[in-house]
Motif scaffolding. Sequence first.
Motif, short mmCIF file in Angstrom:
data_model
loop_
_atom_site.label_atom_id
_atom_site.label_comp_id
_atom_site.label_asym_id
_atom_site.label_seq_id
_atom_site.Cartn_x
_atom_site.Cartn_y
_atom_site.Cartn_z
N TYR A 1 30.86 37.94 26.85
CA TYR A 1 30.39 36.57 26.65
C TYR A 1 30.87 35.66 27.77
O TYR A 1 30.10 34.87 28.32
N GLU A 2 32.13 35.76 28.16
CA GLU A 2 32.68 34.87 29.17
C GLU A 2 32.20 35.20 30.58
O GLU A 2 32.11 34.32 31.43
N THR A 3 31.90 36.48 30.84
CA THR A 3 31.42 36.86 32.17
C THR A 3 29.90 36.78 32.27
O THR A 3 29.36 36.72 33.37
N ALA A 4 29.20 36.80 31.12
CA ALA A 4 27.73 36.88 31.10
C ALA A 4 27.25 38.10 31.87
O ALA A 4 26.18 38.09 32.48
N ALA A 5 28.04 39.16 31.85
CA ALA A 5 27.72 40.38 32.59
C ALA A 5 26.94 41.35 31.72
O ALA A 5 26.87 41.21 30.49
N ARG A 6 26.36 42.35 32.36
CA ARG A 6 25.68 43.42 31.63
C ARG A 6 26.72 44.35 31.02
O ARG A 6 27.78 44.60 31.61
N ALA A 7 26.42 44.90 29.86
CA ALA A 7 27.37 45.76 29.16
C ALA A 7 27.78 46.96 30.00
O ALA A 7 28.95 47.33 30.06
N ALA A 8 26.81 47.58 30.69
CA ALA A 8 27.11 48.75 31.51
C ALA A 8 28.09 48.42 32.63
O ALA A 8 28.93 49.24 33.00
N GLU A 9 28.00 47.21 33.16
CA GLU A 9 28.90 46.80 34.25
C GLU A 9 30.33 46.68 33.76
O GLU A 9 31.27 47.12 34.42
#
Length: 309
Positions: free
Chosen positions: A148-156
């Motif tokens: 949530y805090e990074t707004a990154a993709r789960a795989a990353e």
Amino acid sequence: MSAAPKISALRSGRVTLAAAADAFLATPRTANPNTHRAYASAIDRVIALLGRDRPLAEVADAEIGTALTELWGASAPATWNRNRATVTSWLAWCQAKKHWAAPSVPADAERRRETVDETRAVARTTIHRLLSRRDIPLREKTLWRMLYETAARAAEILALNVEDLDLEHRRAPVRSKGGATEWVYWDSGTAHLLPRLLRLSDGSTRTHGPLFLSERRPVPARRPAAADICPHTGRARARVLLEKHAGLDLHQLRHSAATHLGEAEVPLQLIMGKTRHKNPRTAMRYVKPGAEAIAKVTEVLAPRRRRTH
């Protein structure tokens, strides 16, 4: 000049499903670790169902269709389409690049229509309640907060190793979809949880290996690559799902983060920097106002209250 493909096709009778999969997964198109992991997961499940040591040339199209249906027939259209596309790419490569006699995905295993889910963004209050629950294990809570805090993709994020973390500056490098190395940043919530996640039972701290670990050590028959094994615990890299505790999927945390930034009137350019989208049109799909914001502006349409003297 035309004889070479025929010779290769004849020799393909000795190529097993496992050998064909290994050859495909060694190509440059799967060089990105996240891409390789996703492709390998889908292809490995298909060949395990069909028989890893079976000759590729002996597998019929219908068997491919049956395997896809058994594995992902009941899944969401996006999941079906993603795994179908992976298997299609593998088999097409076997035919076009190696000239092996290989099956194809049958016509009746067609791509499914995906509908846009306008409710994928979760309310900020719902996310904060979820992340404050005491019954959520530390591993899951840290992963969700970080997503949530990074707004990154789960795989990353699942691909991160402990040594990748820049704890002082609250950031880590990730490999994006296109293969570029980019930074993701987290805030105090993740910063508070990470030291607890890295702490071992003897009081020491993990310094190397996968950040998020599975609950058990892998069995010998399914032992992953050395890079996916923690040198401190012997446990493997985790493949954690959100549905177990919350009925959500991991991508909703990224989608929600982008939506909440949009609702806070953060400029699109900064949202694109945070989510690392390159195309504004793509980013706009994620920054549509959520249900809370729409409900709030609806108040503008309500009749004005009469003033009482």
